[in-house]
Enzyme design. Structure first.
Site, PDB file in Angstrom:
ATOM      1  N   GLU A  37      59.171 139.453  85.704  1.00  0.00           N
ATOM      2  CA  GLU A  37      59.591 140.838  85.490  1.00  0.00           C
ATOM      3  C   GLU A  37      58.762 141.752  86.402  1.00  0.00           C
ATOM      4  OE1 GLU A  37      60.785 143.583  81.690  1.00  0.00           O
ATOM      5  OE2 GLU A  37      58.796 142.695  81.673  1.00  0.00           O
ATOM      6  N   ALA A  63      51.091 140.707  78.440  1.00  0.00           N
ATOM      7  CA  ALA A  63      51.943 139.778  77.693  1.00  0.00           C
ATOM      8  C   ALA A  63      53.362 139.927  78.222  1.00  0.00           C
ATOM      9  CB  ALA A  63      51.890 140.064  76.195  1.00  0.00           C
ATOM     10  N   HIS A  99      55.243 142.512  69.015  1.00  0.00           N
ATOM     11  CA  HIS A  99      55.909 143.220  70.111  1.00  0.00           C
ATOM     12  C   HIS A  99      56.738 142.247  70.951  1.00  0.00           C
ATOM     13  CE1 HIS A  99      56.058 146.423  73.293  1.00  0.00           C
ATOM     14  NE2 HIS A  99      56.276 145.357  74.044  1.00  0.00           N
ATOM     15  N   GLU A 100      56.107 141.147  71.350  1.00  0.00           N
ATOM     16  CA  GLU A 100      56.803 140.212  72.233  1.00  0.00           C
ATOM     17  C   GLU A 100      57.952 139.507  71.516  1.00  0.00           C
ATOM     18  OE1 GLU A 100      56.188 140.488  75.315  1.00  0.00           O
ATOM     19  OE2 GLU A 100      54.468 141.777  74.912  1.00  0.00           O
ATOM     20  N   HIS A 135      61.065 141.476  71.345  1.00  0.00           N
ATOM     21  CA  HIS A 135      61.835 141.393  72.588  1.00  0.00           C
ATOM     22  C   HIS A 135      62.846 140.251  72.591  1.00  0.00           C
ATOM     23  CE1 HIS A 135      60.408 144.494  75.200  1.00  0.00           C
ATOM     24  NE2 HIS A 135      59.149 144.100  75.193  1.00  0.00           N
TER      25      HIS A 135
END
Length: 947
Positions: free
Chosen positions: A185, A325, A360-361, A364
């Site tokens: 990314e 991360a 958080h991850e 996603h």
């Protein structure tokens, strides 16, 4: 009650405020590891004439990738063999355009739909600006037909922590061990294999990796057993074919790392790390949290993990990882300190960070992976949701730990400050890769998370969750725009019969306008009036007025129970709204009013003078009648309103007088940053001594009550409060605090939760031997979180002869220091205040060439850090001289010099505007922060109620 995450020190890069006359806070390193968070830049409205978007005439249908790596032999070349099935979507053409960069010796073949060879060794052109690979097909391709491209090539593992890159660690035998890993990314998959590298272009992937037999390869999908490769000492690992995914989420890692395992639930989970970390149990916390969070996610959203198409989740702790991360589906990667936890050395805060970062991850996996934005201008559809559910999901798993209070302190308060000088809206179109990277900022993360939280509160979580389920199931394995989200939320609102404005109209205003509203509240005998305008720290001549659809909720002294955070009313692009006395919630003309209950909405609130006075009296007499989140809001809003010149500083000073009776973390943390900011702005002036006495008197009861020892099973908030109490007491020259922290610096058995406070304050005035001992402790520590804490503490010294020892380490070739830690040293300079700035100026002048060898932007970053710390005549003179030297040597530009000077001048402008008012207030009130003043206020308030 909700759970608290570790204190996330605020990073407010000074460059975000160079257009303002408002002095910025000191820069602080950002330990909120969602990404390398950057401050929003003022992006140019002039669009590039270069088209970075692929022509929409071909589309990949399937990737078959086989890579061979030699990293186990400390060799960094790799070979690739890739076959891509693609379709021709539009008119016949004789060229195919996709992405590629940093790939060598490329050979291209074209095959028909039956894999019959049509052409070999095709000609192609490359564009190093757009990264376009344009292949000449020799003859026209037929629309509607499928074809194959076959690529053979070689390349090298990168050394910049991007693309397919090399990393290393030192093992127990003191040997360097190499591994190969990925970070694609936003636009780096193209450097590992030729591809259509845009977020809205998906295809299934089949991946094989040939590697050393003593290494293990993992990827997004489950691996099969390695098979002989035909090369001695090598095996080939093949992975199950993936569902349709975006290129930037592809990941693969080749290493000798070990793993733990939890296969007790349908989704098998593993944590990979260095063998000594796994053996020590450092990955156990991340594994436990991973199972809890993934289970809660599927339960909350009522959508199975990747629609039941994936049965595993791996987490990998990287030695070198700039991104912090990354949410690769099925294989999430982290910097070590953000996944591993050793209970003997790591703090409660660090353990909380692991929990929230995993959350958080994993969020996603739904928001970004299962459904992705159509283009990067809608990045906030990924990061806003992940930022919200980073905290909200954890609050559902650990209900008593107050994580949504942490959301308020670590997300809402900081971004209200950043967005007070608005640079861009949430949705903002760019194409150039550097501009795309700049979108990973406070707006995409914290602002979007705060706006989404506001909508969740305004319509209620049940309706909100229903709308999200509709959104995810409708766009599953596809891309989305904000309109898709709006439509599905509207569907849920309609089904539940809610009174709310048109969701599309309301949300578009929040997404497409920079900044946020200021709601001003006034009260008369018959009317409660709300007025909205754009909040700005500094009003530019060309500022647009700005109106939003604003949800309003409120309580009064006569009707003070909070039963819901849903909206009581909406201001629908209205400048002013009046409520008559017949409104559902009662008030009297002498009541106080609180608007924005528990600060669940994204705006600031101002009150008329009478209301501010009533609120101040209530806080100083019986503060518990006002919700603790609103107590924090009143502190944060009033200080920032004063900073913007909307109210005088007597308002926030009058409010924080009540802190002498406050014991909760939320109000103290809300005041903490503003107290320190004023301490810097007033430093060197006559009023500074009065201000220090005022704050010292406020913090002394707090410092005494909180105690100096960690108590087993005490709430985490109390531990975080203890750090604040130590920091404020020592910073404001509380003699007992200074003596205690200095005496404890050399203790070997400090509890991890005391180390930040003891080291940061105790190292301010120690001798050279003690300082060097702490440097050695940092370099020899095996734990990244401990190393980070000690770097920050070492930068706090007030000894001008010791700080250069740390800065010189940052430009040395010390093998025990990682590149990311060198950056961390220089970002920690503001911890030393004016002394840090003075030493850093001299250091930059003598070492700017070495700094440029580390990074061409490092010198500018350091100048950004120290500019807010410079306020008196002699340092300003020295700073000017340094800038002149750096301009002459072409280290910085003339325009950058002017931006730094503007930061420095903003401090003087602030002092000219506010110091007189502050000094007058302190002369009248500063010495009355004691029990008697509290009694008087209480007595006057009781009399008022009786009359």
């Amino acid at each position: 009650m909700w759970k608290i995450q570790g204190i996330c020190l605020l990073i407010l890069i000074a460059s975000s405020l160079v257009s303002s006359s408002i002095p910025p806070r000191e820069t602080r390193e950002d330990f909120k590891p969602l990404s390398n968070r950057i401050t929003p830049k003022k992006l140019s409205d002039e669009k590039s004439t270069i088209n970075y978007r692929l022509p929409n005439n071909t589309r990949p249908l399937h990737y078959d990738i086989h890579l061979t790596t030699h990293v186990h032999e400390s060799k960094f070349e790799f070979e690739g063999h890739v076959i891509v099935k693609f379709e021709l979507k539009s008119a016949p053409l004789n060229e195919i355009t996709l992405h590629m960069k940093k790939i060598n010796n490329l050979i291209v073949k074209l095959l028909d739909s039956n894999k019959n060879l049509l052409a070999s060794n095709l000609d192609f052109d490359t564009d190093n600006v757009t990264d376009f690979l344009t292949i000449k097909t020799q003859s026209s391709l037929t629309i509607g037909q499928n074809y194959y491209l076959e690529f053979d090539y070689d390349s090298e593992l990168r050394d910049d922590n991007l693309g397919f890159y090399k990393s290393s660690y030192v093992n127990e035998q003191n040997e360097i061990v190499w591994l190969a890993t990925t970070q694609f990314e936003s636009v780096e998959a193209r450097s590992a294999f030729p591809c259509w590298d845009e977020p809205n272009i998906r295809a299934p992937f089949k991946i094989q990796i040939t590697h050393g037999e003593n290494y293990k390869a993992i990827s997004n999908m489950p691996e099969k057993l390695p098979t002989p490769s035909g090369i001695q000492g090598y095996v080939t690992t093949e992975f199950e074919e993936s569902f349709s995914i975006q290129t930037y989420l592809v990941a693969f890692i080749i290493s000798d790392f070990k793993n733990n395992l939890d296969d007790s639930k349908p989704i098998k989970q593993r944590v990979f790390a260095k063998s000594q970390s796994i053996e020590a149990g450092d990955g156990d916390v991340g594994l436990k949290y991973g199972q809890e969070i993934l289970t809660k996610l599927a339960e909350y959203l009522q959508v199975p993990y990747f629609d039941g198409k994936l049965s595993k989740m791996d987490q990998f702790a990287m030695p070198d990882f700039d991104a912090g991360a990354m949410e690769n589906f099925g294989l999430v990667t982290y910097r070590e300190e953000y996944l591993l936890h050793n209970k003997s050395v790591d703090t409660t805060k660090q353990k909380e960070n692991v929990l929230t970062i995993v959350s958080h991850e994993f969020a996603h996996m739904y928001f970004g992976d299962l459904v992705c934005p159509q283009w990067w201008n809608y990045l906030w559809l990924n990061e806003g949701f992940a930022t919200l559910y980073e905290f909200y999901l954890v609050s559902l798993v650990y209900e008593s730990d107050r994580l949504m209070d942490s959301f308020l302190l670590n997300v809402v308060h900081p971004v209200l400050e950043v967005d007070g000088n608005p640079q861009r809206p949430m949705s903002y179109y760019v194409e150039e890769p550097d501009d795309i990277d700049d979108l990973f900022d406070w707006i995409a993360y914290e602002k979007a998370g705060s706006v989404l939280r506001m909508m969740q509160n305004a319509i209620g979580d049940n309706t909100w969750r229903k709308g999200l389920k509709y959104y995810l199931t409708e766009r599953i394995f596809n891309d989305a725009t904000p309109s898709d989200l709006h439509a599905n939320l509207q569907k849920a609102v309609n089904e539940d019969g809610l009174e709310a404005p048109d969701i599309d109209k309301a949300m578009l205003l929040w997404e497409n306008q920079a900044g946020y509203p200021l709601i001003t509240v006034s009260l008369s005998e018959e009317n409660l009036t709300f007025t909205q305008e754009r909040f700005l720290y500094d009003l530019p001549e060309t500022a647009s007025e700005g109106l939003w659809y604003v949800p309003i909720n409120y309580i009064s002294a006569s009707d003070s129970e909070i039963t819901t955070t849903k909206a009581d009313l909406w201001m629908n692009e209205q400048k002013k709204t009046l409520l008559r006395k017949s409104a559902p919630k009662n008030w009297n003309k002498d009541d106080w009013i609180i608007v924005n209950l528990q600060q669940g909405y994204y705006y600031r609130v101002n009150y008329d003078n009478k209301l501010w006075m009533s609120l101040t009296e209530q806080l100083n007499s019986c503060h518990d009648k006002i919700d603790l989140r609103n107590r924090g809001q009143l502190i944060d809003d009033s200080f920032n309103l004063a900073r913007a010149g909307i109210v005088q500083y007597d308002i926030p000073f009058g409010i924080i007088k009540y802190l002498k009776n406050e014991i909760d973390y939320v109000p103290w943390q809300s005041a903490y940053g503003s107290i320190l900011l004023l301490n810097r702005l007033l430093s060197g002036l006559n009023v500074h001594t009065k201000y220090q006495k005022f704050i010292r008197n406020l913090v002394e009861p707090f410092y005494t009550r909180i105690g100096n020892e960690v108590v087993e099973n005490e709430h985490k908030f109390k531990r975080y409060s203890r750090t604040i109490a130590y920091n404020l007491a020592c910073r404001f020259e509380h003699e007992s605090c200074l003596q205690e922290t200095k005496s404890k610096v050399e203790e070997e058995s400090l509890h991890p939760d005391l180390q930040e406070a003891i080291y940061s304050n105790g190292l301010r005035n120690v001798d050279k031997k003690v300082y060097e001992d702490v440097i050695a402790k940092m370099l020899n520590s095996k734990y990244q979180a401990e190393r980070t804490l000690l770097i920050r503490a070492l930068a706090s010294t007030q000894n001008e002869e010791l700080l250069p020892l740390l800065l010189e380490l940052g430009v040395s070739n010390e093998p025990k220091l990682r590149l990311q830690e060198k950056y961390r040293i220089f970002s920690a300079i503001p911890n030393g205040g004016a002394v840090g700035a003075k030493v850093a100026m001299k250091f930059v002048e003598e070492n700017y060439k070495k700094l440029n060898n580390i990074s061409s932007s490092l010198t500018s970053s350091i100048l950004n850090n120290i500019a807010p710390l410079i306020s008196s005549e002699e340092p300003i003179k020295q700073f000017n001289q340094l800038l002149d030297i750096l301009v002459t040597e072409k280290v910085i530009s003339e325009s950058r010099k002017e931006s730094f000077l503007k930061i420095v001048n903003s401090t003087k402008e602030w002092q000219d505007k506010h110091v007189k008012n502050i000094e007058e207030w302190l002369d009248l009130n500063g010495s009355t922060v004691n029990f008697i003043s509290a009694v008087v206020l209480t007595f006057s308030f009781v009399i008022k109620l009786l009359l």
